[in-house]
Design an enzyme around this catalytic site. Structure first.
Site, PDB file in Angstrom:
ATOM      1  N   GLU A   8     -16.187 -77.828   1.316  1.00 19.54           N
ATOM      2  CA  GLU A   8     -17.081 -77.280   0.452  1.00 19.54           C
ATOM      3  C   GLU A   8     -17.246 -75.965   0.374  1.00 19.54           C
ATOM      4  OE1 GLU A   8     -21.345 -78.892   1.438  1.00 19.54           O
ATOM      5  OE2 GLU A   8     -21.976 -76.999  -0.154  1.00 19.54           O
ATOM      6  N   HIS A  10     -16.619 -72.770  -2.300  1.00 25.77           N
ATOM      7  CA  HIS A  10     -16.962 -72.451  -3.817  1.00 25.77           C
ATOM      8  C   HIS A  10     -16.268 -71.350  -4.626  1.00 25.77           C
ATOM      9  CE1 HIS A  10     -19.538 -75.634  -3.343  1.00 25.77           C
ATOM     10  NE2 HIS A  10     -20.249 -75.297  -2.709  1.00 25.77           N
ATOM     11  N   HIS A 160     -22.585 -83.052  -4.215  1.00 28.50           N
ATOM     12  CA  HIS A 160     -23.196 -81.643  -4.028  1.00 28.50           C
ATOM     13  C   HIS A 160     -24.564 -81.729  -4.309  1.00 28.50           C
ATOM     14  CE1 HIS A 160     -23.443 -77.374  -4.076  1.00 28.50           C
ATOM     15  NE2 HIS A 160     -22.581 -77.401  -3.056  1.00 28.50           N
ATOM     16  N   ASP A 280     -19.328 -74.253   3.371  1.00 28.73           N
ATOM     17  CA  ASP A 280     -19.960 -73.655   1.990  1.00 28.73           C
ATOM     18  C   ASP A 280     -19.972 -72.238   1.758  1.00 28.73           C
ATOM     19  OD1 ASP A 280     -21.586 -74.124  -0.307  1.00 28.73           O
ATOM     20  OD2 ASP A 280     -23.481 -74.743   0.913  1.00 28.73           O
TER      21      ASP A 280
END
Ligand code: MN
Length: 326
Positions: A8, A10, A160, A280
């Site tokens: 996860e 980005h 998400h 994240d």
């Protein structure tokens, strides 16, 4: 240090910066600058931080809302552009990076086509979808062609968070609980329950839906879903008890919840094969997440599953013992 796969994590693609502006304005300027720099970096700081954390592979995705923020007419092209951009970046670091596609979820058939292209032509490992698309959820039969393709390709669908389409009345006037602190989890967890109670997993039993943020708190209420669904089914019938879809069709990551008590509870509810480490990045702190998982009260075999092998199996990558006899 235990080798890790994270997914996860980005990045930012050209043309999507406008969606982050409102958020970046709300946070201190130095933090906004770090986020912007890290989202746009693929082979410098990102890889250095991975090395320090023992992350062997990071499977990255466009930061929200991605192509879902576009108007329907532009969404398919925007998704294609962002996915092509990501494929070029991955190609330069193919042994360290992987990709989850952004999809034009406005149109289930177009989303299925772009997922197919992303997996079969670009070599991506699945897709990451930021909850609803302009208020539309995906449990209805009109999305069956999309789910059919996800199942056929055998890749995970990462659900998400995003902002709610309409701010729920109870969160009104309190921005502090509308976002990552609480509201995003309500939005995303509720969407996952729509998919479950909408029968999507009965129609497509091999689907793997991943929730971040320790399952958006859903694992902790599995018992109650069974108990109250049995008492008040409201005309809905499912092939299995609601709790049975957790750990089989619904998997979770630890992203953004670095609590040992929550981790142990989640493993208890989900099973040790269904909980996976993620960070994240760059929104959450890598050092903190690594400290959390390396010191979690797990035996080394279970730590290897949570950090690496559960994700390796999900993505068809070698497990640690297959790779180097770890
Ligand atoms: Mn995220």
């Amino acid at each position: 240090m235990t080798p890790k796969i994270t997914f996860e994590e980005h990045f930012m693609a050209p043309g999507f910066e406008k969606y982050s502006e409102a958020f970046l304005k709300l946070i201190p300027r130095d933090q906004a600058e770090i986020l912007t720099r890290r989202l746009g970096d693929f082979d410098g700081e990102r890889i250095e931080i991975m090395d320090r954390a023992g992350i062997t592979r990071s499977i990255i995705s466009l930061t929200g809302p991605g192509a879902q923020g576009e108007v329907p007419e532009n969404a398919a092209n925007a998704a294609k552009g962002a996915n092509d951009f990501l494929a070029e970046k991955i190609a330069k670091n193919a042994d360290r990076l992987g990709g989850l596609a952004t999809l034009p979820m406005h149109d289930p058939e177009a989303a299925a086509r772009e997922l197919n292209r992303s997996v079969c032509e670009l070599g991506f490992q699945g897709c990451l979808v930021n909850s609803h698309t302009h208020g539309v959820y995906y449990e209805g039969p009109e999305y069956d062609p999309f789910w059919s393709e996800v199942e056929r390709l055998g890749v995970p669908f990462y659900l998400h968070p995003s902002n709610a389409y309409v701010t729920p009345h109870v969160l009104g006037g309190m921005p502090v609980i509308q976002g990552a602190t609480w509201g995003w989890g309500v939005e995303t967890g509720s969407h996952a329950l729509r998919i479950l109670f909408g029968g999507v997993f009965d129609r497509f039993p091999k689907l793997k839906l991943v929730l971040g943020h320790m399952g958006e708190a859903l694992p902790f209420l599995r018992w109650r879903y069974d108990s109250r669904f049995q008492a008040y089914p409201m005309g809905v019938s499912l092939d299995r008890a609601p709790s049975a879809y957790f750990g089989s069709n619904i998997l979770i990551t630890t992203s953004g919840v670095c609590s040992h008590a929550s981790l142990m509870g989640a493993i208890g509810e989900m099973g040790e094969d269904a909980v996976m480490f993620s960070i994240d990045y760059p929104y959450e702190d890598t050092d903190l997440a690594v400290e959390f998982i390396e010191t979690a009260p797990l035996d080394e075999a279970m730590r290897a599953k949570v950090c690496h092998d559960n994700a390796a199996r999900l993505f068809g990558l070698p497990t640690l013992s297959e790779r180097d006899g770890y």
